[in-house]
Write an enzyme that holds these catalytic residues in place. Structure first.
Site, PDB file in Angstrom:
ATOM      1  CE1 TYR A  18     103.514  93.072  49.041  1.00 35.10           C
ATOM      2  CE2 TYR A  18     103.264  92.430  46.739  1.00 35.10           C
ATOM      3  CZ  TYR A  18     102.742  92.543  48.010  1.00 35.10           C
ATOM      4  OH  TYR A  18     101.473  92.121  48.251  1.00 35.10           O
ATOM      5  CE1 TYR A 146      99.527  88.748  50.449  1.00 31.00           C
ATOM      6  CE2 TYR A 146      97.739  88.406  48.884  1.00 31.00           C
ATOM      7  CZ  TYR A 146      98.609  89.256  49.534  1.00 31.00           C
ATOM      8  OH  TYR A 146      98.573  90.603  49.288  1.00 31.00           O
ATOM      9  CG  ASP A 247      91.036  84.949  50.319  1.00 37.22           C
ATOM     10  OD1 ASP A 247      90.595  85.215  49.188  1.00 37.22           O
ATOM     11  OD2 ASP A 247      91.993  85.542  50.847  1.00 37.22           O
ATOM     12  CE  LYS A 276      94.831  88.934  43.322  1.00 36.61           C
ATOM     13  NZ  LYS A 276      95.200  88.322  44.588  1.00 36.61           N
TER      14      LYS A 276
HETATM   15  C1  LIG Z   1      95.181  89.044  45.897  1.00 42.23           C
HETATM   16  C2  LIG Z   1      94.587  88.359  47.063  1.00 42.23           C
HETATM   17  C3  LIG Z   1      94.074  89.097  48.150  1.00 42.23           C
HETATM   18  C4  LIG Z   1      94.155  90.600  48.230  1.00 42.23           C
HETATM   19  O1  LIG Z   1      93.445  91.241  47.228  1.00 42.23           O
HETATM   20  P1  LIG Z   1      93.808  92.767  46.845  1.00 42.23           P
HETATM   21  O2  LIG Z   1      92.767  93.130  45.831  1.00 42.23           O
HETATM   22  O3  LIG Z   1      95.197  92.742  46.298  1.00 42.23           O
HETATM   23  O4  LIG Z   1      93.698  93.564  48.089  1.00 42.23           O
HETATM   24  C5  LIG Z   1      93.508  88.386  49.185  1.00 42.23           C
HETATM   25  N1  LIG Z   1      93.426  87.040  49.170  1.00 42.23           N
HETATM   26  C6  LIG Z   1      93.903  86.306  48.138  1.00 42.23           C
HETATM   27  C7  LIG Z   1      93.783  84.824  48.172  1.00 42.23           C
HETATM   28  C8  LIG Z   1      94.518  86.939  47.061  1.00 42.23           C
HETATM   29  O5  LIG Z   1      95.023  86.205  46.063  1.00 42.23           O
END
Ligand SMILES: *Cc1c(COP(=O)(O)O)cnc(C)c1O
Length: 427
Positions: A18, A146, A247, A276
């Site tokens: 970004y 997000y 997610d 992550k």
């Molecule tokens: C970081 C994140 C993503 C995206 O993961 P990347 O490995 O950066 O593509 C998707 N959802 C959530 C909740 C996140 O924190």
């Protein structure tokens, strides 16, 4: 002696997340990292408050993770996953099936969090195609979410405060309900569910799935909401036969005090995204898990297969380090560590409530958030944090930390003290 990092070349040729290519914010050159410390080439030693975006839960340069990678590289670094399989992938899938909510039994290995979200969305779409309800092709989510930076993921990010408003004409239009206002630790206001209930009811025949971050909304605003909202969402999904995608890319693997945040509400999703912290922050790897039912319906449909298969699917190096990271986690007293971090964050950030420029303080598990009343000057504040010996990267109005679980009491106190000192002086 390592060669000096060419910062001019970096600034002129390398995109960072970004950023502008004309006026990029300064970047600090890192020579190495160890435990909870990031070492700069210029000699400073910074206590890491970010876990490199939620991922480095065991600390940097961990001997167990290093050994797992060394051993794997001598066996094989990669083979295609089409028609071939291997021990690191099978072991990892076993661990994921065992540790996640019980109805999640099928594992898709993806190369990043965003891709695992794309896969989750495609699973939901294919599920309804296979059930001869192809008109169910909308996703319902909540504001301030997000889910990643790829197109499908962007289309379910918060429409106002994410960058996806830039792509408004290009992205598919999905449905957004009001985000819950009830705080995690306070009483639940039943009306929090009104907008969500109305939207799911009005659009029940068009909705393939609900997608949301359980309990903690990360990059969309670091909001921490009441588990009762998530229970309500789950109930409504069942009532209207809509799939639920959780997610947990940020919240998974203990960060909120439970292994998975959906456990706070005692619910299970139909589809779960992980990423992550899965590899302890060593390599990019993510996973999308689903129920037997979702997998079977997709596999019985006209396509007969799930239409996704990245080149580096199930990469053995990434799987090997994920196996080591998850074993470390399970065998550790992570729950006590996260609990200790939570109580420390609560007591050390609490005094900032009295500061006039601070709008809110929020803490859950190993996550601490200071929300300011105004947007902070990232460049200036970043420099001050570095001078104070800590690595914290604010965005918007948010100064937040989610340190590695292995952080000690005194290191955590230094992190919090740096935040207090700097926030007080912003007045
Ligand atoms: C970081 C994140 C993503 C995206 O993961 P990347 O490995 O950066 O593509 C998707 N959802 C959530 C909740 C996140 O924190």
């Amino acid at each position: 002696m390592q060669p000096k990092i060419d910062l001019d070349f970096d600034q002129q040729h390398l995109w960072h997340p970004y950023t502008s290519m004309i006026e990029p914010l300064p970047c600090y050159p890192v020579s190495h990292a160890d435990g909870v410390y990031i070492h700069l080439e210029t000699g400073e030693k910074l206590i890491d408050g970010m876990s490199s975006w939620w991922s480095v839960i065991h600390g940097y340069n961990h001997p167990v993770l290093n050994t797992a990678l060394h051993n794997q590289v001598d066996q094989m670094s990669h083979v295609m996953f089409g028609g071939l399989t291997h021990e690191p992938a099978v072991s990892l899938a076993k661990k994921l099936v065992a540790m996640t909510p019980s109805q999640l039994t099928k594992v898709f290995l993806a190369d990043s969090g965003s891709v695992s979200v794309e896969v989750a969305l495609k699973m939901a779409l294919q599920y309804w195609m296979s059930r001869n309800e192809p008109h169910r092709n909308k996703f319902l989510t909540i504001e301030h979410g997000y889910h990643g930076d790829t197109f499908g993921a962007m289309s379910v990010c918060d429409p106002q405060n994410s960058m996806h408003s830039l792509y408004a004409g290009v992205l598919p239009q999905h449905l957004f309900a009001k985000a819950p206002q009830s705080r995690f630790e306070e009483a639940f206001d039943q009306s929090d569910l009104d907008d969500f209930a109305a939207k799911i009811q009005e659009n029940k025949n068009q909705i393939a799935a609900v997608i949301l971050e359980p309990i903690v909304q990360g990059a969309g605003g670091m909001r921490i909401y009441h588990p009762e909202f998530l229970r309500g969402v789950k109930q409504l999904c069942e009532q209207y036969q809509v799939l639920l995608i959780c997610d947990e890319i940020a919240t998974g693997f203990g960060r909120t005090g439970k292994l998975f945040a959906c456990e706070h509400a005692r619910i299970e999703p139909d589809i779960l995204c992980l990423g992550k912290a899965m590899t302890g922050g060593y390599l990019s790897l993510a996973a999308t898990l689903c129920t037997n039912e979702v997998a079977e319906v997709i596999s019985q449909g006209q396509a007969g297969v799930l239409m996704h298969g990245p080149t580096f699917m199930g990469n053995p190096l990434a799987c090997a380090v994920a196996n080591a990271s998850l074993s470390l986690l399970i065998d550790s007293s992570w729950q006590e560590q996260v609990c200790f971090i939570e109580s420390c964050l609560k007591s050390e950030l609490q005094p900032l409530r009295e500061v006039s420029t601070v709008a809110d303080i929020r803490v859950l598990g190993a996550i601490g958030v200071v929300e300011m009343r105004h947007t902070v000057d990232v460049k200036a504040i970043q420099r001050r944090f570095v001078e104070a010996g800590v690595w914290i990267r604010p965005f918007g109005k948010l100064i937040y930390i989610m340190p590695p679980y292995v952080i000690t009491q005194s290191e955590l106190s230094q992190l919090c003290k740096a935040i207090r000192d700097i926030v007080v002086n912003l007045e």
